[in-house]
Design a protein around this motif. Sequence first.
Motif, PDB file in Angstrom:
ATOM      1  N   UNK A   1     -41.752  59.654  12.264  1.00 19.28           N
ATOM      2  CA  UNK A   1     -41.213  59.182  13.550  1.00 19.28           C
ATOM      3  C   UNK A   1     -39.871  59.831  13.897  1.00 19.28           C
ATOM      4  N   UNK A   2     -39.102  60.211  12.892  1.00 19.78           N
ATOM      5  CA  UNK A   2     -37.830  60.905  13.144  1.00 19.78           C
ATOM      6  C   UNK A   2     -38.104  62.220  13.860  1.00 19.78           C
ATOM      7  N   UNK A   3     -39.161  62.907  13.429  1.00 17.66           N
ATOM      8  CA  UNK A   3     -39.534  64.162  14.072  1.00 17.66           C
ATOM      9  C   UNK A   3     -39.944  63.958  15.519  1.00 17.66           C
ATOM     10  N   UNK A   4     -40.659  62.865  15.804  1.00 14.75           N
ATOM     11  CA  UNK A   4     -41.054  62.570  17.184  1.00 14.75           C
ATOM     12  C   UNK A   4     -39.815  62.366  18.044  1.00 14.75           C
ATOM     13  N   UNK A   5     -38.847  61.609  17.536  1.00 10.34           N
ATOM     14  CA  UNK A   5     -37.607  61.378  18.284  1.00 10.34           C
ATOM     15  C   UNK A   5     -36.851  62.685  18.488  1.00 10.34           C
ATOM     16  N   UNK A   6     -36.872  63.550  17.483  1.00 12.42           N
ATOM     17  CA  UNK A   6     -36.224  64.858  17.617  1.00 12.42           C
ATOM     18  C   UNK A   6     -36.904  65.692  18.697  1.00 12.42           C
ATOM     19  N   UNK A   7     -38.245  65.651  18.737  1.00 12.30           N
ATOM     20  CA  UNK A   7     -38.977  66.402  19.758  1.00 12.30           C
ATOM     21  C   UNK A   7     -38.651  65.880  21.158  1.00 12.30           C
ATOM     22  N   UNK A   8     -38.570  64.560  21.298  1.00 18.44           N
ATOM     23  CA  UNK A   8     -38.225  63.978  22.593  1.00 18.44           C
ATOM     24  C   UNK A   8     -36.827  64.424  23.007  1.00 18.44           C
ATOM     25  N   UNK A   9     -35.890  64.358  22.082  1.00 16.04           N
ATOM     26  CA  UNK A   9     -34.507  64.758  22.373  1.00 16.04           C
ATOM     27  C   UNK A   9     -34.448  66.238  22.765  1.00 16.04           C
ATOM     28  N   UNK A  10     -35.134  67.094  22.007  1.00 18.89           N
ATOM     29  CA  UNK A  10     -35.142  68.520  22.333  1.00 18.89           C
ATOM     30  C   UNK A  10     -35.777  68.777  23.699  1.00 18.89           C
ATOM     31  N   UNK A  11     -36.833  68.059  24.022  1.00 17.84           N
ATOM     32  CA  UNK A  11     -37.459  68.224  25.331  1.00 17.84           C
ATOM     33  C   UNK A  11     -36.512  67.815  26.456  1.00 17.84           C
ATOM     34  N   UNK A  12     -35.731  66.761  26.239  1.00 18.11           N
ATOM     35  CA  UNK A  12     -34.764  66.344  27.252  1.00 18.11           C
ATOM     36  C   UNK A  12     -33.673  67.401  27.413  1.00 18.11           C
ATOM     37  N   UNK A  13     -33.292  68.047  26.313  1.00 19.06           N
ATOM     38  CA  UNK A  13     -32.248  69.070  26.378  1.00 19.06           C
ATOM     39  C   UNK A  13     -32.704  70.322  27.122  1.00 19.06           C
ATOM     40  N   UNK A  14     -33.944  70.722  26.889  1.00 17.71           N
ATOM     41  CA  UNK A  14     -34.392  71.997  27.460  1.00 17.71           C
ATOM     42  C   UNK A  14     -35.142  71.853  28.777  1.00 17.71           C
ATOM     43  N   UNK A  15     -35.403  70.616  29.205  1.00 12.86           N
ATOM     44  CA  UNK A  15     -36.162  70.458  30.446  1.00 12.86           C
ATOM     45  C   UNK A  15     -35.302  70.885  31.644  1.00 12.86           C
ATOM     46  N   UNK A  16     -35.978  71.378  32.633  1.00 11.43           N
ATOM     47  CA  UNK A  16     -35.307  71.846  33.837  1.00 11.43           C
ATOM     48  C   UNK A  16     -35.224  70.726  34.858  1.00 11.43           C
ATOM     49  N   UNK A  17     -34.229  70.819  35.722  1.00  5.22           N
ATOM     50  CA  UNK A  17     -34.134  69.849  36.812  1.00  5.22           C
ATOM     51  C   UNK A  17     -35.273  70.104  37.792  1.00  5.22           C
ATOM     52  N   UNK A  18     -35.810  69.038  38.364  1.00  4.34           N
ATOM     53  CA  UNK A  18     -36.884  69.238  39.334  1.00  4.34           C
ATOM     54  C   UNK A  18     -36.369  69.945  40.583  1.00  4.34           C
ATOM     55  N   UNK A  19     -37.233  70.718  41.176  1.00  6.47           N
ATOM     56  CA  UNK A  19     -36.899  71.395  42.424  1.00  6.47           C
ATOM     57  C   UNK A  19     -37.918  70.996  43.475  1.00  6.47           C
ATOM     58  N   UNK A  20     -37.503  70.936  44.728  1.00  7.12           N
ATOM     59  CA  UNK A  20     -38.459  70.580  45.778  1.00  7.12           C
ATOM     60  C   UNK A  20     -39.580  71.616  45.881  1.00  7.12           C
ATOM     61  N   UNK A  21     -40.777  71.138  46.172  1.00  4.25           N
ATOM     62  CA  UNK A  21     -41.919  72.023  46.390  1.00  4.25           C
ATOM     63  C   UNK A  21     -41.873  72.477  47.836  1.00  4.25           C
TER      64      UNK A  21
END
Length: 130
Positions: free
Chosen positions: A24-44
């Motif tokens: 479960x620690x790895x799952x939390x790490x993956x979630x955290x990393x995804x939040x760090x590298x995700x891009x801000x949404x842009x209008x379509x």
Amino acid sequence: MKLKKTQLVNIAIILLLALYFFTPIGFKAKVYLNRLISHNPVPVEERAQQILEDYDFKLVNSNGSSVNLSEHKGDVIFINFWATWCPPCVAEMPDLQLLYDAYGEKVTFLFIARDKKEKVSNFMMKKKYN
């Protein structure tokens, strides 16, 4: 038997990878990393937006009631396919909750998951998402 420095480093890497992939620690790490590298949404762009032609899309809501997309024809609809086991999906949920809080009266939000109802309900309750 004394271990060499490279052997110790290899063991440490293997342990970290095992933690990352199998706990479960790895799952939390993956979630955290995804939040760090995700891009801000842009209008379509308007020309890239699509109008839905077929509204015969049947779903079941969290209360167990049947919902048909045709009930929302003409509305602005936000559809999100997600799962409780998906780190990127879990990572985006706080921002989607903020989006729902801001536009819940103006937009129809449909969050579609194929997880068991109890698992989704527990996840939503634990995280205080509505």
